[in-house]
Every structure is written in structure tokens, then in C-alpha cells.
Design an enzyme around this catalytic site. Structure first.
Site, PDB file in Angstrom:
ATOM      1  N   ASP A   1      -9.152  -0.048   8.201  1.00 57.26           N
ATOM      2  CA  ASP A   1      -9.669   1.058   9.004  1.00 57.26           C
ATOM      3  C   ASP A   1     -10.045   0.563  10.395  1.00 57.26           C
ATOM      4  O   ASP A   1     -10.642  -0.517  10.542  1.00 57.26           O
ATOM      5  CB  ASP A   1     -10.919   1.673   8.357  1.00 57.26           C
ATOM      6  CG  ASP A   1     -10.592   2.496   7.119  1.00 57.26           C
ATOM      7  OD1 ASP A   1      -9.485   3.063   7.062  1.00 57.26           O
ATOM      8  OD2 ASP A   1     -11.441   2.559   6.204  1.00 57.26           O
TER       9      ASP A   1
ATOM     10  N   ARG B   1       0.851  -1.192   0.000  1.00 58.20           N
ATOM     11  CA  ARG B   1       0.000   0.000   0.000  1.00 58.20           C
ATOM     12  C   ARG B   1       0.885   1.239   0.000  1.00 58.20           C
ATOM     13  O   ARG B   1       1.762   1.387   0.856  1.00 58.20           O
ATOM     14  CB  ARG B   1      -0.901   0.005   1.256  1.00 58.20           C
ATOM     15  CG  ARG B   1      -1.610   1.327   1.557  1.00 58.20           C
ATOM     16  CD  ARG B   1      -2.800   1.564   0.649  1.00 58.20           C
ATOM     17  NE  ARG B   1      -3.434   2.857   0.939  1.00 58.20           N
ATOM     18  CZ  ARG B   1      -4.423   3.053   1.809  1.00 58.20           C
ATOM     19  NH1 ARG B   1      -4.883   2.030   2.509  1.00 58.20           N
ATOM     20  NH2 ARG B   1      -4.945   4.253   1.972  1.00 58.20           N
TER      21      ARG B   1
ATOM     22  N   ASP C   1      -6.581  -1.892   2.431  1.00 60.09           N
ATOM     23  CA  ASP C   1      -6.981  -0.771   3.271  1.00 60.09           C
ATOM     24  C   ASP C   1      -7.501  -1.362   4.582  1.00 60.09           C
ATOM     25  O   ASP C   1      -8.341  -2.273   4.557  1.00 60.09           O
ATOM     26  CB  ASP C   1      -8.090   0.024   2.563  1.00 60.09           C
ATOM     27  CG  ASP C   1      -8.371   1.359   3.229  1.00 60.09           C
ATOM     28  OD1 ASP C   1      -7.456   1.899   3.871  1.00 60.09           O
ATOM     29  OD2 ASP C   1      -9.494   1.864   3.102  1.00 60.09           O
TER      30      ASP C   1
ATOM     31  N   ARG D   1      -6.671   0.004  -4.570  1.00 58.44           N
ATOM     32  CA  ARG D   1      -5.574  -0.197  -3.631  1.00 58.44           C
ATOM     33  C   ARG D   1      -5.463  -1.668  -3.282  1.00 58.44           C
ATOM     34  O   ARG D   1      -6.440  -2.417  -3.329  1.00 58.44           O
ATOM     35  CB  ARG D   1      -5.763   0.632  -2.367  1.00 58.44           C
ATOM     36  CG  ARG D   1      -7.023   0.343  -1.585  1.00 58.44           C
ATOM     37  CD  ARG D   1      -7.363   1.537  -0.717  1.00 58.44           C
ATOM     38  NE  ARG D   1      -7.530   2.728  -1.522  1.00 58.44           N
ATOM     39  CZ  ARG D   1      -7.416   3.978  -1.038  1.00 58.44           C
ATOM     40  NH1 ARG D   1      -7.121   4.178   0.202  1.00 58.44           N
ATOM     41  NH2 ARG D   1      -7.588   5.018  -1.834  1.00 58.44           N
TER      42      ARG D   1
END
Length: 322
Positions: free
Chosen positions: A257, A238, A255, A252
Site C-alpha cells: 500500500d 498476488r 500486499d 495473501r
């Protein structure tokens, strides 16, 4: 002097339109009608003016996503309540925002007179948010980890959302979960089935995402957990930031979160918890509800939030749920 104190610039969104079910009368909630929202955001974007870098300003795409989700989402009786909710939620998306002015138009309001529009305007600044987020001293004493750099004295349960749409995404998600299982001071408690989801925001031409939600137990501080997840992202190639060619909401490899960290409300320059947009994102809410049908976010059942998420129809299990 902070950029917020120098705020004198404005980003405007005008006439964002969607069908909602807000109103006092039963037929308004049942049949729905058109609502329009205008928003004016006060901030200092002089840094973006010099750098020409999206990272130095607030993305209007993100604000438009939030507004649309609120219009089509959970119904309010009053447009005053919808306007107040939107102004506060917009300010919570980014600490660089000094104030938000939101006008909600209801052009099909149930009036017998001839008219063009009914609208209300809410003006909120950072002090309105700061006041609502202050906890009583006894609450703070019961909430270890309120300082994002302080490690909790006992394990904290945290919910993470993972996404990928480059390469072998299902393999990447499995590898990221395995990396978390190997990480010190982290235990993976459970994980959702993988979802295949349509991209939300960002470039139109990009592959579908694979998304997954997992629940962990950790004794890492919030910032240490963030550092751990970002290291795993980096290990999966990333590249963060516009200077590295990353497009916001673009394709991407991985990811991760942080959606929740125990009961804590955390706001720092690098981390906001609960994640400020989790409550409107079907690609988070739907797999979360698969993993934990009783889960709640800020006191609202995740399954209920998922039903109102605008992008929820585009979220499907990669394999049949048993």
C-alpha cells in the site's frame, strides 16, 4: 451520470459499541465509558446487486473498523466532534459514497437526571469533503505531483506498507524490497523491522501477517508508483479481485500500500493518499514508528496514532528490537 449522483441505496450499521475516553471532564478521559455508533451510508449499489461482487460496493467491515478505531482512539471533548469526524472520515474511505449519517450515543453521560441516552447526529455529504480538501492556489503551485499522472520534477519521499501471510512471508517481504531497489526511478531509503501481527478484519481463521514499512525516494508519478507496486505484487503471485478468488482482508502472498507520497493529497478511482485508513491501523503505524520515531501523518505523530490503534497490542517485532 455517475453512480454517486444516482445514489439512493443505504448501508446501515447499528449499535457498534466500544469503550472510549471522550468527554469534557477529566474523569471521563481517565476512566472511559461506553459509546455506541450508528451509521447510514448513502450510495448506489445497483452494480453489486447485479454482480454479487464485493468489489462493486462499500465493505461494511471496513467502515466498522474505522468506527471502532475512532471510538477507542484519540479522545474528543465533544461527541459532536466525534460524530463530525466519523462522518467525514467515512466519506473519505470511498468516492462512491454520496453521504454519511453518523449518530453517536453516550448512554453513560454525566447527568444527574434519570435518562436512557444522549446522542448527536452528523449528516455530511460529498460537498462537505470537497470543500475541506480544496487547497489554496498558492499551495497547489508549491505541490508538484498533485495530478496523480504527473511525474514530480524532483524526487518525492513516499512511505509504503507491505504485508504477507501466505508462504514464507519474511522471505517474500525481503524479495519485494529487493524488487523495489531494482526498480527504475526508485531508491529505498530505510525500512522497518518486520512485525508479526494478528489479522484485522476478513476471515477469522487465517495465519498471522508479517508487516513492514519502508521509505523510498522516487521520481515516478503516483499512478506510475502504484503500477510498479502492483506489478511486484503480481510477480509474487498476488491475484487481485473477487473474480480471481481474492477475499477482502483475506490471506495473501503480498500486499503493498502507498501510505504517503510527499505532502500530497491524492484522490482518484484507484489511489487515495494519504492512505485513508493508515491512521487507525496498528500494523502500519507501529512498524512505521520503529523505522522513524519522528514521523507524522497529517500533522499527528505516528507514534501517538500507534498508541491509540485498536490492533496495536497484536503487533510485535519478529525479532527483538535493538
Amino acid at each position: 451520470m455517475s453512480s454517486r449522483s444516482r445514489a439512493r441505496d443505504t448501508i446501515r450499521l447499528t449499535g457498534l459499541t466500544a469503550t472510549g475516553h471522550h468527554g469534557v471532564f477529566d474523569f471521563e478521559k481517565r476512566e472511559g465509558q461506553i459509546f455506541q455508533v450508528d451509521a447510514a451510508l448513502t450510495l448506489d449499489f445497483s452494480a453489486a446487486g447485479r454482480s454479487d461482487d464485493l468489489a462493486d460496493t462499500v465493505s461494511y467491515v471496513e467502515i466498522a473498523e474505522l468506527i471502532h478505531a475512532a471510538i477507542v482512539g484519540k479522545p474528543f471533548d465533544l461527541i459532536e466532534a466525534l460524530a463530525d469526524h466519523l462522518a467525514r472520515e467515512i466519506l473519505r474511505t470511498d468516492e462512491r459514497l454520496a453521504a454519511a449519517e453518523v449518530t453517536v450515543h453516550k448512554p453513560e453521560a454525566p447527568l444527574t437526571q434519570s435518562f436512557h441516552d444522549v446522542s448527536v447526529t452528523a449528516r455530511r455529504d460529498r460537498t462537505d469533503i470537497d470543500r475541506t480538501d480544496i487547497a489554496a492556489p498558492q499551495d497547489l503551485a508549491q505541490r508538484p505531483g498533485a495530478d496523480p499522472d504527473a511525474a514530480p520534477s524532483t524526487e518525492v519521499t513516499s512511505v509504503l506498507a507491505l504485508g504477507s501471510n501466505l508462504g514464507e512471508s519474511a522471505v517474500t517481504l525481503a524479495s519485494a524490497v529487493a524488487a523495489l531497489e531494482r526498480a527504475e526511478q526508485v531508491r529505498v531509503l530505510r525500512q522497518s523491522p518486520i512485525a508479526k501481527t494478528s489479522p484485522v478484519g476478513g476471515p477469522a481463521a487465517q495465519p498471522d501477517f508479517h508487516n513492514q514499512v519502508i521509505e523510498i525516494a522516487t521520481t515516478l508519478s503516483p499512478h506510475a508508483l502504484l503500477a510498479q507496486t502492483q506489478q511486484i505484487e503480481q510477480d509474487h503471485h498476488r491475484a487481485r479481485g473477487a473474480e480471481n478468488g481474492e477475499v477482502r482482508w483475506g490471506p495473501r502472498t503480498l500486499d503493498i500500500d502507498i501510505i504517503t507520497y510527499g505532502p500530497e493529497r491524492i484522490s482518484s478511482l484507484t489511489l487515495q493518499v494519504p492512505h485513508p485508513r493508515a491512521g487507525t491501523r496498528g500494523f502500519v503505524l507501529v512498524p512505521w514508528s520503529w523505522m522513524d520515531p519522528q514521523a507524522q501523518l497529517d500533522g499527528t505523530p505516528v507514534a501517538e496514532l500507534a498508541r491509540h490503534a485498536a490492533d496495536a497490542p497484536g503487533v510485535e517485532p519478529l525479532e527483538s528490537l535493538r
